[in-house]
Design a protein around this motif. Structure first.
Motif, PDB file in Angstrom:
ATOM      1  N   PRO A  99       5.493   9.062  -3.193  1.00  0.00           N
ATOM      2  CA  PRO A  99       4.305   9.127  -2.328  1.00  0.00           C
ATOM      3  C   PRO A  99       3.485   7.843  -2.420  1.00  0.00           C
ATOM      4  O   PRO A  99       3.530   7.129  -3.442  1.00  0.00           O
ATOM      5  N   ASP A 100       2.726   7.544  -1.370  1.00  0.00           N
ATOM      6  CA  ASP A 100       1.987   6.281  -1.333  1.00  0.00           C
ATOM      7  C   ASP A 100       1.027   6.128  -2.501  1.00  0.00           C
ATOM      8  O   ASP A 100       0.832   5.016  -3.009  1.00  0.00           O
ATOM      9  N   PHE A 101       0.431   7.236  -2.977  1.00  0.00           N
ATOM     10  CA  PHE A 101      -0.526   7.123  -4.082  1.00  0.00           C
ATOM     11  C   PHE A 101       0.174   6.865  -5.420  1.00  0.00           C
ATOM     12  O   PHE A 101      -0.486   6.678  -6.431  1.00  0.00           O
ATOM     13  N   MET A 102       1.490   6.815  -5.441  1.00  0.00           N
ATOM     14  CA  MET A 102       2.238   6.472  -6.652  1.00  0.00           C
ATOM     15  C   MET A 102       2.856   5.082  -6.539  1.00  0.00           C
ATOM     16  O   MET A 102       3.567   4.645  -7.439  1.00  0.00           O
ATOM     17  N   ARG A 103       2.546   4.388  -5.434  1.00  0.00           N
ATOM     18  CA  ARG A 103       3.096   3.046  -5.234  1.00  0.00           C
ATOM     19  C   ARG A 103       2.011   1.975  -5.282  1.00  0.00           C
ATOM     20  O   ARG A 103       2.316   0.784  -5.266  1.00  0.00           O
ATOM     21  N   ASP A 104       0.780   2.385  -5.350  1.00  0.00           N
ATOM     22  CA  ASP A 104      -0.363   1.473  -5.386  1.00  0.00           C
ATOM     23  C   ASP A 104      -0.713   1.176  -6.844  1.00  0.00           C
ATOM     24  O   ASP A 104      -1.036   2.086  -7.610  1.00  0.00           O
ATOM     25  N   GLY A 105      -0.629  -0.094  -7.231  1.00  0.00           N
ATOM     26  CA  GLY A 105      -0.864  -0.478  -8.630  1.00  0.00           C
ATOM     27  C   GLY A 105      -2.246  -0.136  -9.143  1.00  0.00           C
ATOM     28  O   GLY A 105      -2.453  -0.031 -10.359  1.00  0.00           O
ATOM     29  N   SER A 106      -3.213   0.040  -8.254  1.00  0.00           N
ATOM     30  CA  SER A 106      -4.574   0.371  -8.685  1.00  0.00           C
ATOM     31  C   SER A 106      -4.872   1.858  -8.532  1.00  0.00           C
ATOM     32  O   SER A 106      -6.027   2.279  -8.588  1.00  0.00           O
ATOM     33  N   THR A 107      -3.834   2.660  -8.331  1.00  0.00           N
ATOM     34  CA  THR A 107      -4.018   4.095  -8.122  1.00  0.00           C
ATOM     35  C   THR A 107      -4.759   4.751  -9.285  1.00  0.00           C
ATOM     36  O   THR A 107      -4.601   4.344 -10.442  1.00  0.00           O
TER      37      THR A 107
END
Length: 766
Positions: A613-621
């Motif tokens: 999911p996109d929220f697991m691909r953002d380094g600043s999540t």
């Protein structure tokens, strides 16, 4: 369609208008004149081979149904032989020649053109056979392949026809092509049907048009049709049909839009479904779908619970490797347990054919200078490292073009490591990735798309990809992974690394984990750490957000505890919840954990890669599985599942008189807040067409990570319920509306025509 139990006269009238015969089954027709199949039906004496010392003659024959292969000892006297049989539907492929470990072991005794191997679906072992002539071998090889192809291309009606034919043959004990009422009563028990004898006799009499006191195959088909009235489907059909006999295109479009929630595409889809599933040409010309067509649609893959478009490769494959979940195997070489199990090349083949993209190889010094693969310090058997690599070369890309990661657990001396490097280079050739994709030091990992058709080595490496001034060999082999894998702690000091082997490692350098802060400051995208299941669970609970952030850039591999000597598995969902990519499981062990793994990777063309999911691909999540409501765009959903009915559920106890008491349980796996299970009541004595009409409700807080598992069990008040079938899929792949769930066995293989009929509703939580 009134309920057959209430108004059989109506059913008889309906039957006259909806006749279908077993002659429609293309499977039966296609086999009559094929020369190869004729040889199979005449029968052949073949050697069944289990080992170099076990080679016994058996008489093999294809039965008249064109689907069942039966065999027994050639010389056994009457009453002393044990007959065995299997269905063509169980066979996945035929290999010609010496293409199994067993047949390779007897290659000097029997030429390759006499040998062939039947490979079965799931975890069932292969059947190695030797024919008496090349012509006979080819007849069986080509004949079985034709029958496999036919079973794979059957439509739903043909599958049902074949299933009915199979039951007829099972019930026809004296093989006279007829069934009297006594045989029919036994058949009902075999088919999981508990029926009043008076009512059964009434149906029998209705089907016995010739009044002969017995049913031939076509009459049996009519009898079966009366047994399988789908009142719940008929009611849905009636709700949308203006005249109660057919659905005009506008009415079918209305059904697709309002019930199946297909929105704007419903008009075009209505026409496509009519063209595809309506059996009546006159109805098609009217722009209409009859009840038969409607039921065939609902029973098809398009009418299944799994979104057809999500079965295909549809995700973006151009993102860094760290952005994907990767189907991964642990101790891939083992077919059984970790202490005495059999090591086999077959285990690699089975894992790769299931879509596995990360396999493990445990390497040890061989006595003759050739490295061997086995579970060290145990009694597991040994196979040659070079044979494993040859197998990998042949099967790595049979089902998926995307990269395979070869996870190396290295226990070898420098000398034999050099031999390993030579085998890897010589056998794999250009398939082995040995250089940077673009020649530049990466700031992020390359994508599956860029690495298509490549095998990547995951192992220790001397230095990094950056230019190193100090290239001194260092002791890099001993680490936490090996200790936790059950290796003895009193081993002699590990050998240093071979330069040749080290140079083959590019994007998957194994390193010890020194904490998330250290990784944030010093970690390289190509460095990978391995975590035992207990270590990973602890980190996920204590520092979930840090783990998710770490996995946006670097890859992590999770492996089962060394205490799992029975090859059992841990729940992979906990690791996926924090973005771990390589969650390695014992593929040889069936059960919940492998159901979840198969369920997750059933999407995206079964290619072995699923985009996180996109929220697991953002380094600043800031995502934490423990607090899903803190996620940006948090929007929980309500899932409502009306479990309506079951169709031809499998028997658990094969005793003639036993009939199941089925119940359905729906289990949700995801972030801790989403973990839930609800079940229906059980239905007494009916595995044939049980009806529940019970609704189960759930709230899903993180739908992007949730998996839904449907389980059917045989209720037992005195002991543990018996497993009957299951199907697992990602929540995001659910189709709303009236859907069939085609059940799978414990082994993950199809068990047609067993299914559940449900109505799925998904809405925002208000």
């Amino acid at each position: 369609y009134d309920c057959i139990n209430q108004n059989p006269d109506v059913a008889e009238s309906v039957l006259r208008n909806h006749m279908w015969t077993i002659e429609d089954s293309a499977v039966i027709i296609c086999i009559q004149d094929d020369p190869h199949v004729k040889v199979m039906m005449a029968g052949s004496t073949l050697r069944k081979v289990k080992s170099r010392s076990w080679k016994k003659q058996r008489h093999f024959r294809l039965l008249e149904d064109g689907m069942t292969i039966w065999y027994k000892s050639r010389w056994a006297g009457r009453g002393h032989s044990t007959c065995e049989y299997f269905s063509i539907t169980e066979v996945e492929a035929v290999r010609e020649g010496h293409q199994s470990e067993v047949l390779l072991s007897i290659a000097e005794e029997f030429p390759a053109d006499l040998c062939f191997t039947l490979v079965f679906h799931g975890r069932q072992g292969n059947l190695d056979l030797v024919a008496e002539s090349t012509e006979e071998a080819q007849a069986w090889i080509q004949g079985v392949r034709k029958l496999i192809h036919k079973t794979q291309t059957m439509d739903e009606k043909e599958r049902l026809d074949q299933w009915v034919w199979d039951w007829f043959n099972k019930a026809d004990k004296n093989k006279d092509g007829k069934m009297n009422f006594k045989e029919v009563r036994k058949l009902l028990k075999m088919m999981n049907v508990e029926m009043n004898e008076e009512h059964a006799l009434h149906l029998f009499t209705m089907a016995d048009k010739s009044e002969s006191g017995s049913l031939e195959i076509e009459q049996f088909v009519h009898f079966y049709k009366m047994l399988t009235q789908r009142d719940e489907v008929w009611k849905v059909f009636q709700d949308f049909s203006g005249d109660g006999e057919k659905l005009m295109l506008e009415e079918l479009e209305n059904f697709l839009r309002t019930e199946q929630q297909e929105g704007e595409q419903s008009a075009q889809h209505a026409q496509e479904l009519t063209d595809r599933y309506e059996p009546s040409e006159s109805a098609k010309k009217q722009g209409a779908m009859t009840f038969d067509g409607f039921q065939m649609y609902l029973c098809s893959q398009e009418g299944s619970i799994f979104k057809p478009e999500h079965r295909q490769l549809h995700q973006d494959m151009s993102q860094p490797l760290s952005h994907y979940f990767i189907s991964s195997s642990h101790n891939t070489y083992l077919l059984e347990n970790q202490l005495r199990g059999h090591s086999s090349l077959e285990a690699y083949i089975k894992a790769l054919k299931r879509g596995c993209r990360c396999v493990e190889v445990d390497c040890w010094d061989g006595s003759d200078g050739e490295p061997v693969v086995y579970h060290g310090h145990t009694l597991t058997s040994k196979i040659l490292f070079k044979d494993v690599i040859s197998t990998l070369k042949e099967y790595a890309f049979k089902v998926s073009d995307f990269p395979v990661i070869l996870s190396l657990e290295n226990h070898c001396s420098v000398e034999q490591q050099t031999v390993m490097a030579q085998h890897l280079s010589q056998i794999l050739g250009d398939t082995l990735l040995t250089t940077l994709v673009d020649g530049l030091i990466p700031q992020q990992l390359p994508s599956p798309q860029e690495l298509k058709g490549k095998i990547l080595l995951k192992a220790k490496k001397i230095g990094g990809l950056e230019v190193c001034l100090d290239e001194t060999l260092t002791d890099e082999v001993s680490d936490e992974e090996e200790m936790a894998n059950g290796e003895c702690s009193d081993d002699p000091p590990k050998s240093k690394l071979s330069r040749e082997l080290s140079d083959l490692v590019v994007y998957c350098k194994s390193v010890h984990f020194h904490g998330f802060e250290h990784a944030r400051l010093h970690g390289k995208c190509y460095e990978m750490s391995s975590f035992s299941e207990s270590k990973a669970k602890k980190l996920a609970k204590e520092a979930g957000t840090d783990f998710v952030q770490y996995n946006t850039k670097q890859m992590s591999r999770i492996y089962p505890s060394g205490l799992r000597t029975d090859s059992s598995n841990y729940n992979p969902q906990e690791m996926w919840n924090v973005g771990c990519q390589i969650v390695a499981l014992n593929f040889q062990t069936a059960g919940l954990e492998m159901d979840l793994n198969d369920g997750l990777f059933r999407q995206n063309g079964c290619c072995g890669y699923v985009l996180k999911p996109d929220f697991m691909r953002d380094g600043s999540t800031q995502f934490s599985p423990e607090k899903p409501d803190g996620k940006q765009g948090y929007k929980p959903l309500r899932l409502s599942i009306q479990v309506m009915s079951g169709q031809q559920l499998p028997k658990v106890n094969q005793k003639e008189g036993s009939i199941v008491d089925p119940l359905v349980r729906v289990e949700i796996y995801g972030v801790p807040q989403d973990q839930a299970r609800e079940e229906t009541s059980h239905i007494n004595n009916n595995g044939f067409n049980p009806v529940w009409n019970e609704t189960l409700n759930f709230v899903i807080h993180t739908p992007e990570l949730a998996l839904v598992r449907f389980v059917v069990e045989d209720y037992d008040k005195a002991s543990r319920n018996d497993f009957m079938g299951q199907f697992t899929l990602p929540f995001t792949c659910l189709q709303a509306g009236y859907r069939h769930i085609h059940l799978l066995s414990r082994d993950g293989t199809a068990i047609p025509p067993s299914s559940l009929f449900v109505n799925i509703s998904i809405s925002e939580l208000t």
